[in-house]
Design an enzyme around this catalytic site. Structure first.
Site, PDB file in Angstrom:
ATOM      1  N   CYS A 133      13.567  10.587   7.120  1.00 17.37           N
ATOM      2  CA  CYS A 133      13.336  10.183   8.508  1.00 17.37           C
ATOM      3  C   CYS A 133      14.605  10.336   9.346  1.00 17.37           C
ATOM      4  CB  CYS A 133      12.856   8.747   8.546  1.00 17.37           C
ATOM      5  SG  CYS A 133      13.906   7.630   7.605  1.00 17.37           S
ATOM      6  N   GLU A 159       9.000   1.034  11.147  1.00 18.86           N
ATOM      7  CA  GLU A 159      10.158   1.925  10.931  1.00 18.86           C
ATOM      8  C   GLU A 159       9.567   3.321  10.940  1.00 18.86           C
ATOM      9  OE1 GLU A 159      12.848   0.022  10.232  1.00 18.86           O
ATOM     10  OE2 GLU A 159      11.875  -1.823   9.586  1.00 18.86           O
ATOM     11  N   LYS A 163       0.879  -1.188   0.000  1.00 18.05           N
ATOM     12  CA  LYS A 163       0.000   0.000   0.000  1.00 18.05           C
ATOM     13  C   LYS A 163       0.910   1.231   0.000  1.00 18.05           C
ATOM     14  CE  LYS A 163      -1.912   3.025   2.202  1.00 18.05           C
ATOM     15  NZ  LYS A 163      -1.776   4.477   1.847  1.00 18.05           N
ATOM     16  N   GLU A 222       9.381  16.066  15.015  1.00 17.57           N
ATOM     17  CA  GLU A 222       9.838  15.862  13.644  1.00 17.57           C
ATOM     18  C   GLU A 222       9.131  16.863  12.728  1.00 17.57           C
ATOM     19  OE1 GLU A 222       8.583  12.220  11.653  1.00 17.57           O
ATOM     20  OE2 GLU A 222      10.641  11.983  10.924  1.00 17.57           O
TER      21      GLU A 222
END
Ligand code: NDP
Length: 494
Positions: A299, A264, A188, A398
């Protein structure tokens, strides 16, 4: 190719937003679709199938049938290897097309789509293909009256859910080890960047992967994604994305069939530059290059810079001299190094953090504004804040955009404490010429990857993943097979 040539090619590139299930391109069962808009100039690229639970059921059923009849899992590892290597070769043959789709879809510069994303993604598929016929199982050291075999078997049906920042590479990190091990996969992709995943599945078929083994289900997270996470017939889920959704994935796995769930997740990586770093110019270039690479949408971006107070001014002078080199440009121009932000929602988030940093009292030394607004696309200047304090949101959360937060330190232990003082633990770095200090610091940093005197090294041979709320799984390297295989013991009486 010059930028004109890429623009011309963009007018004719074939774009197909339908799902790929059981070897066929199909619309969503209920016929719904959503618009795929390019962030480079706001153009509509295509309609994409808006898959939901019934489509997930069809894809998982196809996967299960493919797994059970052994059309892929039953093949010798050497045969799987040949097909995966052919798949990687086809990715290289279609390098320009894949790169163009990636750039149009999520806005990264074409030079990097070609040389980083396609290159690393094909290498990943090739590496797992190469690996699979070189892995041996084990015989346990048991007594003479028995033989105990410890073997790895494919887990079965794997669902992979991936983000939009490196769409092709994140797909490769999941499907490479999952397919090599003999599983069937439903992927997906993010609704923000589904195009290359769909094209990859076509290339895999062309390479000889049997129908039904690799399916791509585009759609929204809370529809197609959730249907996979809750599915009773998915054996393992490999998820890359935000910590917020990662927590939901673990809950949904527990709430349904206790599928193996591997996450992750996000990061707020600390980059600690000591006064005795071996090469200040190299430290500055790497720190600046790594935070602005991929528009800051990485990331593991070193978004928190801890610089020792005595070299702070020298560091900032050099950093500010470099920042203009990262001014956003046309992503289809090969000289551009900073492209477009993926969509309007992400743009708003990043600009919101910049306003928050200003309001909290951090000093904005570079950037801070939208750029190239007349292009119709979404761009943000490379932004640098100095005087950032550990408790500010721009130091803890973040941002996922081209924003660097600079903190200074006089006591390395305190810098390490602050570096470890967020929920994340994906990557970190320390720069010093004192190797003992480097090793002591690297040991204290709670992160899945610690860089010493560099930030850019990266390779398929080493695991990638996080401590703490940066996730629980490892992509890349042979360790990734742990996520997509079961360990079986077979006791035999002698
Ligand atoms: P999200 O968590 O928003 O989305 C990731 C994927 O999950 C998308 O495909 C999304 O679909 C899907 N999703 C969303 N909600 C659900 C749900 N309820 N059930 C199942 N699936 C769902 O992350 P982003 O796409 O915004 O990606 C950015 C994040 O990814 C950052 O935090 C970044 O740090 C992290 N990341 C981590 C990496 C690592 O290796 N540790 C590598 C790269 C990125 P939809 O498209 O509809 O939102």
């Amino acid at each position: 190719m010059g930028s004109n040539a890429w623009h011309e090619r963009a007018k004719t590139v074939r774009i197909d937003g339908r799902a790929l299930i059981d070897g066929r391109r199909v619309d969503a069962l209920d016929g719904r679709s959503f618009e795929c808009i390019s962030p480079i100039d706001g153009r509509k690229l295509t309609e994409v199938a808006r898959c939901d639970a019934p489509d997930a059921d069809a894809a998982v059923a196809g996967c299960r049938a493919a797994f059970e009849d052994g059309r892929w899992a039953g093949r010798a590892p050497a045969e799987r290897k040949r097909i995966l290597i052919r798949f990687a070769d086809l990715m290289l043959e279609h390098r320009d097309e894949l790169a163009l789709l990636e750039t149009l879809d999520m806005g990264k510069p074409i030079r990097y789509s070609r040389t980083v994303d396609v290159q690393l993604a094909q290498n990943c598929i090739r590496w797992y293909g190469e690996a699979i016929d070189k892995l041996y199982d084990q015989v346990a050291p048991t007594a003479q009256d028995s033989l105990a075999l410890i073997t790895r078997e494919p887990v079965g049906v794997v669902a992979a859910i991936i983000p939009w920042n490196y769409p092709m590479l994140m797909a490769a990190w999941k499907i490479g080890p999952a397919l090599a091990a003999g599983n069937s996969v439903v992927l997906k992709p993010s609704e923000k960047a589904p195009l290359t995943a769909l094209r990859l599945a076509e290339l895999a078929l062309e390479a000889g992967l049997p129908e039904g083994v690799f399916n791509v289900l585009p759609g929204y997270g809370n529809e197609a994604g959730q249907a996979l996470a809750l599915h009773m017939d998915v054996d393992s889920i490999g998820f890359t994305g935000s910590t917020r959704v990662g927590k939901q994935i673990l809950q949904m796995a527990g709430q349904s069939n206790l599928k193996r769930a591997w996450t992750e997740l996000g990061g707020k990586s600390a980059n600690i530059v000591c006064a005795d770093c071996p090469d200040l110019d190299a430290a500055v270039a790497s720190s600046i290059g790594s935070i602005y690479f991929n528009q800051g949408e990485s990331c593991n971006a070193p978004s928190r810079l801890f610089v020792e107070e005595s070299i702070r001014d020298a560091f900032l002078d050099k950093a500010l001299a470099l920042a203009p080199n990262y001014a956003p440009g046309d992503p289809l121009d090969e000289s551009t190094v900073m492209g477009a932000i993926v969509d309007a929602a992400q743009m708003k988030t990043v600009l919101g953090y910049i306003e928050d940093g200003k309001a909290a009292g951090a000093r904005l030394l570079a950037g801070g504004r939208a750029a190239r607004e007349d292009s119709g696309g979404l761009y943000i200047e490379p932004t640098l804040f100095d005087g950032v304090q550990h408790q500010m949101r721009i130091a803890r959360e973040e941002i996922f955009g081209p924003v660097l937060s600079v903190l200074s330190f006089t006591d390395l232990d305190e810098a390490v404490r602050q570096a470890n003082g967020t929920p994340y633990g994906l990557a970190a770095a320390v720069w010093t010429s004192d190797m003992s200090k480097a090793i002591r610091t690297a040991r204290k940093l709670r992160a899945g990857t610690v860089h010493v005197n560099q930030y850019d090294n990266d390779d398929i041979t080493v695991p990638f993943g996080g401590y703490k709320q940066s996730g629980n799984g490892r992509d890349r390297s042979l360790h990734a097979f742990d996520k997509y295989t079961e360990l079986k013991t077979t006791w035999i009486q002698v």
